[in-house]
Motif scaffolding. Structure first.
Motif, PDB file in Angstrom:
ATOM      1  N   ARG A  37       0.832  -0.994   0.133  1.00 57.17           N
ATOM      2  CA  ARG A  37      -0.176  -0.290  -0.070  1.00 57.17           C
ATOM      3  C   ARG A  37       0.472   1.188   0.419  1.00 57.17           C
ATOM      4  NH1 ARG A  37      -4.266  -0.337  -1.770  1.00 57.17           N
ATOM      5  NH2 ARG A  37      -4.990   1.550  -0.349  1.00 57.17           N
ATOM      6  N   GLY A  38       2.066   1.354  -0.554  1.00 56.23           N
ATOM      7  CA  GLY A  38       2.820   2.163  -0.179  1.00 56.23           C
ATOM      8  C   GLY A  38       4.340   3.014   0.172  1.00 56.23           C
ATOM      9  N   GLN A  99      -3.437  15.796   0.048  1.00 57.87           N
ATOM     10  CA  GLN A  99      -2.891  14.868  -0.503  1.00 57.87           C
ATOM     11  C   GLN A  99      -1.554  15.788  -1.649  1.00 57.87           C
ATOM     12  OE1 GLN A  99      -3.768  11.507  -0.071  1.00 57.87           O
ATOM     13  NE2 GLN A  99      -4.714  12.302   1.384  1.00 57.87           N
ATOM     14  N   ASP A 200       4.018   7.981  -0.413  1.00 53.37           N
ATOM     15  CA  ASP A 200       3.038   7.392  -1.153  1.00 53.37           C
ATOM     16  C   ASP A 200       2.324   6.651  -0.968  1.00 53.37           C
ATOM     17  OD1 ASP A 200       4.368   5.591  -1.149  1.00 53.37           O
ATOM     18  OD2 ASP A 200       4.203   5.322  -4.019  1.00 53.37           O
ATOM     19  N   ARG A 202      -0.910   4.553   0.893  1.00 55.19           N
ATOM     20  CA  ARG A 202      -2.291   4.458   0.421  1.00 55.19           C
ATOM     21  C   ARG A 202      -3.491   3.829   0.948  1.00 55.19           C
ATOM     22  NH1 ARG A 202       0.576   3.151  -4.270  1.00 55.19           N
ATOM     23  NH2 ARG A 202       0.361   0.914  -4.069  1.00 55.19           N
ATOM     24  N   THR A 203      -3.262   4.644   1.445  1.00 56.68           N
ATOM     25  CA  THR A 203      -3.928   3.785   3.268  1.00 56.68           C
ATOM     26  C   THR A 203      -5.576   3.451   2.971  1.00 56.68           C
ATOM     27  OG1 THR A 203      -4.714   5.653   4.667  1.00 56.68           O
ATOM     28  CG2 THR A 203      -3.049   5.279   4.798  1.00 56.68           C
TER      29      THR A 203
END
Length: 204
Positions: A37-38, A99, A200, A202-203
């Motif tokens: 996830r990043g 973001q 980055d 991405r949660t």
């Protein structure tokens, strides 16, 4: 969410070699792993420190990915890394104010210790009391709390949009840190600042 941190120290002159490897070959390897996830890469160019953080949907995904990354890590970090420490944490709190890219910004990282029985107390206090005060710091982009419940250790990370905001926040965050540590019954055992190479996560 769960994270793995890789903390490496070495010759500052070789640091960019490791950064380029992580951002190319390392990034491709991570993207191939299920549950990824990043990631974030943070550096202290003067002292020769590198912090890499990868984000995972589950503990199992993080564990499985490390079977591959453990073999590839020496090649990715060499010839820079003289020491390497790998740690695993649960993401107890993650809050993004916006973001916008934080590349070129700054990360302040506090290392904390606490009674493992007080892990939930710490997480609740951080979310309810400390996070609203951190949000008031100009330039804050993200704030996160990572916990290792079994060892009673954690990381508090605050990401700022630019170096000026990072520097200007030192006094204000020091007050929040002092009062928060007392209320949550934690001990701050380390404080560091890094340049943001990229971040980055991405949660969602």
């Amino acid at each position: 969410m769960f994270v793995r941190t890789v903390y490496a120290t070495g010759d500052p002159a070789e640091l960019d070699t490791a950064v380029r490897a992580l951002n190319s070959r390392g990034h491709d390897l991570l993207e191939e792993r299920p549950g990824y996830r990043g990631a974030g890469v943070f550096v202290d160019r003067q002292l020769g420190k590198l912090l890499s953080v990868s984000w995972w949907e589950t503990e199992e995904a993080r564990y499985n990915s490390d079977e591959v990354m453990r073999e590839r890590r020496p090649a990715l970090l060499g010839p820079f890394a003289g020491t390497v420490a790998v740690e695993n944490y649960e993401v107890a709190v993650f809050h993004a104010l916006h973001q916008r890219s934080t590349t070129g910004g700054g990360l302040r990282l506090a290392r904390v210790e606490f009674d493992p029985a007080d892990a939930d107390l710490f997480a609740d206090a951080f979310h309810a009391d400390l996070l609203p005060r951190l949000e008031a710091l100009p330039g804050l982009a993200r704030a996160a709390l990572f916990l290792d419940r079994h060892r009673g250790r954690g990381l508090v990370g605050t990401l700022f949009t630019d170096p000026h905001s990072l520097a200007a926040s030192r006094a204000g965050q020091a007050r929040v840190r002092r009062e928060g540590a007392a209320k949550a019954e934690v001990t701050v055992v380390g404080l560091e600042e890094f340049e943001v190479v990229h971040a980055d996560a991405r949660t969602l």
